[in-house]
Design a protein around this motif. Structure first.
Motif, PDB file in Angstrom:
ATOM      1  N   SER A  67      11.428 -27.793 -27.764  1.00 61.55           N
ATOM      2  CA  SER A  67      10.637 -27.116 -28.779  1.00 61.55           C
ATOM      3  C   SER A  67       9.328 -26.653 -28.154  1.00 61.55           C
ATOM      4  N   LEU A  68       8.890 -25.463 -28.550  1.00 62.62           N
ATOM      5  CA  LEU A  68       7.595 -24.937 -28.125  1.00 62.62           C
ATOM      6  C   LEU A  68       6.964 -24.279 -29.333  1.00 62.62           C
ATOM      7  N   LYS A  69       5.854 -24.847 -29.780  1.00 67.00           N
ATOM      8  CA  LYS A  69       5.160 -24.317 -30.955  1.00 67.00           C
ATOM      9  C   LYS A  69       3.773 -23.850 -30.561  1.00 67.00           C
ATOM     10  N   TYR A  70       3.403 -22.696 -31.106  1.00 67.73           N
ATOM     11  CA  TYR A  70       2.041 -22.199 -30.973  1.00 67.73           C
ATOM     12  C   TYR A  70       1.470 -22.113 -32.375  1.00 67.73           C
ATOM     13  N   LYS A  71       0.431 -22.913 -32.633  1.00 70.67           N
ATOM     14  CA  LYS A  71      -0.176 -22.989 -33.971  1.00 70.67           C
ATOM     15  C   LYS A  71       0.892 -23.189 -35.047  1.00 70.67           C
ATOM     16  N   ASP A  72       1.765 -24.137 -34.827  1.00 65.03           N
ATOM     17  CA  ASP A  72       2.839 -24.557 -35.741  1.00 65.03           C
ATOM     18  C   ASP A  72       3.955 -23.532 -35.936  1.00 65.03           C
ATOM     19  N   LEU A  73       3.977 -22.462 -35.152  1.00 66.61           N
ATOM     20  CA  LEU A  73       5.065 -21.486 -35.213  1.00 66.61           C
ATOM     21  C   LEU A  73       6.036 -21.769 -34.073  1.00 66.61           C
ATOM     22  N   GLU A  74       7.280 -22.104 -34.392  1.00 65.93           N
ATOM     23  CA  GLU A  74       8.291 -22.382 -33.373  1.00 65.93           C
ATOM     24  C   GLU A  74       8.619 -21.096 -32.631  1.00 65.93           C
ATOM     25  N   LEU A  75       8.530 -21.122 -31.309  1.00 66.61           N
ATOM     26  CA  LEU A  75       8.755 -19.935 -30.497  1.00 66.61           C
ATOM     27  C   LEU A  75      10.159 -19.876 -29.892  1.00 66.61           C
ATOM     28  N   LEU A  76      10.859 -20.991 -29.864  1.00 66.55           N
ATOM     29  CA  LEU A  76      12.194 -21.030 -29.277  1.00 66.55           C
ATOM     30  C   LEU A  76      13.240 -21.148 -30.368  1.00 66.55           C
ATOM     31  N   GLY A  77      14.357 -20.474 -30.179  1.00 69.42           N
ATOM     32  CA  GLY A  77      15.442 -20.533 -31.152  1.00 69.42           C
ATOM     33  C   GLY A  77      16.645 -21.218 -30.555  1.00 69.42           C
ATOM     34  N   ALA A  78      17.620 -21.466 -31.367  1.00 72.95           N
ATOM     35  CA  ALA A  78      18.850 -22.116 -30.915  1.00 72.95           C
ATOM     36  C   ALA A  78      19.866 -21.057 -30.492  1.00 72.95           C
ATOM     37  N   SER A  79      20.537 -21.323 -29.365  1.00 72.70           N
ATOM     38  CA  SER A  79      21.546 -20.385 -28.877  1.00 72.70           C
ATOM     39  C   SER A  79      22.796 -21.100 -28.390  1.00 72.70           C
ATOM     40  N   GLY A  80      22.944 -22.365 -28.717  1.00 67.34           N
ATOM     41  CA  GLY A  80      24.055 -23.132 -28.206  1.00 67.34           C
ATOM     42  C   GLY A  80      23.649 -23.913 -26.964  1.00 67.34           C
ATOM     43  N   HIS A  81      22.552 -23.531 -26.338  1.00 68.17           N
ATOM     44  CA  HIS A  81      21.982 -24.233 -25.185  1.00 68.17           C
ATOM     45  C   HIS A  81      20.585 -24.657 -25.612  1.00 68.17           C
ATOM     46  N   ALA A  82      20.036 -25.592 -24.888  1.00 71.04           N
ATOM     47  CA  ALA A  82      18.658 -25.991 -25.213  1.00 71.04           C
ATOM     48  C   ALA A  82      17.764 -24.753 -25.226  1.00 71.04           C
ATOM     49  N   ALA A  83      16.764 -24.784 -26.045  1.00 75.15           N
ATOM     50  CA  ALA A  83      15.917 -23.604 -26.249  1.00 75.15           C
ATOM     51  C   ALA A  83      15.251 -23.112 -24.973  1.00 75.15           C
ATOM     52  N   GLY A  84      14.723 -23.982 -24.167  1.00 74.25           N
ATOM     53  CA  GLY A  84      14.119 -23.598 -22.890  1.00 74.25           C
ATOM     54  C   GLY A  84      14.746 -24.462 -21.810  1.00 74.25           C
ATOM     55  N   TYR A  85      15.370 -23.874 -20.826  1.00 77.99           N
ATOM     56  CA  TYR A  85      16.136 -24.663 -19.869  1.00 77.99           C
ATOM     57  C   TYR A  85      15.991 -24.126 -18.456  1.00 77.99           C
ATOM     58  N   TRP A  86      16.340 -24.960 -17.510  1.00 74.34           N
ATOM     59  CA  TRP A  86      16.399 -24.601 -16.098  1.00 74.34           C
ATOM     60  C   TRP A  86      17.872 -24.461 -15.736  1.00 74.34           C
ATOM     61  N   SER A  87      18.152 -23.674 -14.724  1.00 75.89           N
ATOM     62  CA  SER A  87      19.542 -23.515 -14.300  1.00 75.89           C
ATOM     63  C   SER A  87      20.092 -24.807 -13.711  1.00 75.89           C
ATOM     64  N   HIS A  88      19.225 -25.651 -13.204  1.00 74.35           N
ATOM     65  CA  HIS A  88      19.637 -26.955 -12.702  1.00 74.35           C
ATOM     66  C   HIS A  88      18.915 -28.024 -13.518  1.00 74.35           C
ATOM     67  N   ALA A  89      19.644 -28.738 -14.331  1.00 72.30           N
ATOM     68  CA  ALA A  89      19.041 -29.775 -15.167  1.00 72.30           C
ATOM     69  C   ALA A  89      18.673 -30.983 -14.308  1.00 72.30           C
ATOM     70  N   ALA A  90      17.614 -31.644 -14.697  1.00 71.62           N
ATOM     71  CA  ALA A  90      17.191 -32.868 -14.007  1.00 71.62           C
ATOM     72  C   ALA A  90      17.888 -34.054 -14.654  1.00 71.62           C
TER      73      ALA A  90
END
Length: 180
Positions: A67-90
């Motif tokens: 989740s990433l919120k700016y002043k309580d507004l969610e900036l990331l949406g759902a797409s079947g994958h985590a909202a913000g991701y790296w190509s190589h997960a840790a």
């Protein structure tokens, strides 16, 4: 020719300057309000970094930005994958998480968290170049007054591991969608 308005304006400015000088530099009403301090909170599944303007929630399992919120507004949406991701997960069988910069120790100026998977000679991730034999660490940081989150990834290895094979990688995000 009337000089009345000019004289009135000059008198008002002089009076205002006099009041400002009389109040002094110690008057708190003349200084802008301080930015809220950075906080880092963790629970079983996530880290949450916040500074009053931006709030970021990071998965401890994968290092994804959930989740990433700016002043309580969610900036990331759902797409079947985590909202913000790296190509190589840790993520992997040997992983660790930590608060690498604790805002409690620096007056709330900055906070940083880390999610790290230890390779141990085994392949990790499934990015565009395939998996990699390297430790994968993802860090997120927020500073006082920042309007965004800084993030970076570290690929490395222990001296006991096999030679590291470093992949091509990218970060991705899902966008928030309005309407149908």
């Amino acid at each position: 020719m009337r000089k009345w308005p000019t004289t009135l304006i000059a008198a008002a400015l002089a009076f205002g300057a006099l009041l400002t000088t009389a109040r002094g530099a110690d008057d708190k009403s003349l200084t802008p309000p301080a930015e809220p301090p950075v906080t880092v909170v963790e629970d079983e599944a996530n880290f949450t970094l916040a500074n009053g303007s931006v709030t970021a929630r990071v998965s401890k399992r994968s290092g994804d930005l959930v989740s990433l919120k700016y002043k309580d507004l969610e900036l990331l949406g759902a797409s079947g994958h985590a909202a913000g991701y790296w190509s190589h997960a840790a993520s992997g069988p040997r992983s660790r998480t930590s608060i690498t910069i604790d805002p409690k120790t620096n007056g709330g100026e900055r906070g940083e968290v880390s999610v790290k998977a230890i390779s141990g000679g085994a392949a990790l991730g499934n990015g565009p170049g395939g998996s990699t034999i390297a430790d994968i660490e993802i860090r997120y940081t927020v500073g006082r007054g920042d309007s965004g989150v800084y993030t970076y990834s570290i690929f490395g290895r222990d001296s006991t591991d096999l030679p590291a094979v470093f992949p091509a990688c990218y970060g991705g995000r899902s966008t928030r969608r309005e309407g149908p």
